[in-house]
Scaffold this motif. Structure first.
Motif: not given
Length: 374
Positions: A158-163, A168-174
């Motif tokens: 959810x946090x990645x979808x909002x951002x 944040x989205x790029x780093x957490x995806x990695x």
């Protein structure tokens, strides 16, 4: 909805029958059945015995002693000359291979209708007892792994979808993709080296779900004994960590994509135009629709981890679970265990699929199974 459930339950019968037929034919056609394995073991023992007798005779000759040949009425070791065909026929009858394949199949399925799975060929135990003995390990691994994956992946998704598109989205995806690229068994070995006395620290045990002092404890005993609970989670800490490292990526990305798809819908634009806050829009409107596919996947995710996902982890940490039981049965051609567990697990998997479909209604009561016609 009742008619939908009845139709799905009726569909379970031909689906389960097809699964059993396909697997039965494949396994029966494969070489190296239980009779052949026993014959190979007996012949191997015969070869060793013959070599040992020959070696002893050679040493006696070398030592100058005289050896006498067996008389005509004497009996030499028959295994060196091959097994008696009558013995092989009796062996096939004992395992049920004196009947045609189709007759064996229908006899087996008739027993399975009453949940009579027979006895293991080689473990001298009923299949039901073997499954019950191994079930606590697999349920512990499957249940805790699935719950922890959902508890982390849903908020993260959810946090990645909002951002979406942010740093944040790029780093957490990695991070989650890198974790999914690490095989769980290699990470398990690393954990043993670091934390289980392999080389550095000796913080966690390696075998079973309980230490020796808690082996006789039941589940209710552990509920009332804090030391037993602590011991239980100490034994699960490393196996769960090894399973979790590669399990977050799929659920996290599924949650993210589901919420992004809902955020771009027209009803979200309408809700925002009414002056609702982003939090109210997200959790009052998007959450219910975005969670449909995520919640519906819970039974399947649990079944996957429970039955297939922990085989190597069970081997590495010496956990006698269902995955290890199935592996041992396949290697040893223990057909009652193989087909009995296959029937039980296939039936459970089909029922979990029905439960997964019904969870849609729990999340969104607007879904009408009768109107959709199943």
């Amino acid at each position: 909805m009742l008619a939908y459930i009845v139709r799905r339950l009726l569909l379970v019968i031909p689906t389960l029958f097809g699964i059993m037929v396909l697997n039965f034919v494949i396994v029966q056609a494969a070489p190296g059945g239980p009779v052949q394995q026993i014959i190979a073991q007996l012949q191997g023992t015969a070869v060793e015995a013959t070599a040992r007798v020959g070696g002893e005779a050679g040493s006696e000759v070398g030592g100058g002693s005289q050896s006498t040949a067996p008389s005509e009425g004497g009996s030499a070791y028959r295994g060196a000359q091959g097994l008696d065909p009558e013995f092989i026929a009796d062996l096939e009858k004992e395992f049920g291979f004196d009947k045609p394949m189709h007759e064996r199949f229908f006899l087996m399925m008739g027993n399975y209708l009453t949940f009579d799975f027979g006895e293991s060929f080689f473990k001298d135990q009923k299949v039901v007892d073997l499954v019950i003995d191994r079930m606590p390990v697999s349920i512990s691994l499957g249940l805790w792994t699935t719950l922890l994956v959902y508890l982390v992946s849903i908020p993260l998704g959810i946090a990645k979808a909002v951002r979406d598109g942010s740093r944040f989205d790029v780093w957490t995806s990695g991070i989650v993709i890198a974790g999914s690229a690490i095989p769980s068994f290699l990470f398990a070995i690393l954990l043993i080296i670091l934390f289980a006395g392999g080389r550095y620290l000796d913080w966690f045990p390696l075998r079973g779900l309980h230490s020796n002092e808690f082996l006789g404890f039941s589940f209710l005993d552990c509920v009332t004994a804090p030391a037993c609970i602590v011991d239980y989670f100490r034994h699960l800490a490393l196996p769960l960590t090894a399973l979790l490292i590669g399990s977050f990526a799929g659920m996290t990305m599924l949650t993210k994509n589901s919420f992004i798809d809902q955020i771009n819908q027209q009803y979200v634009v309408t809700a925002r135009s009414k002056g609702l806050t982003e939090r109210r829009v997200l959790y009052g409107h998007v959450f219910r629709n975005g969670m449909l596919i995520v919640i519906a996947g819970f039974p399947g995710a649990f079944a996957s981890i429970l039955f297939t996902g922990a085989l190597l982890i069970e081997i590495i940490f010496s956990l006698n679970g269902l995955g290890l039981l199935g592996f041992e049965a396949a290697i040893g051609r223990d057909y009652p265990v193989m087909f009995g567990t296959l029937y039980f697990f296939a039936l459970m998997g089909l029922m979990l699929n029905i439960i997964g479909d019904l969870t849609y209604m729990l999340v969104d009561p607007r879904i009408d199974f009768e109107r959709q016609g199943g």
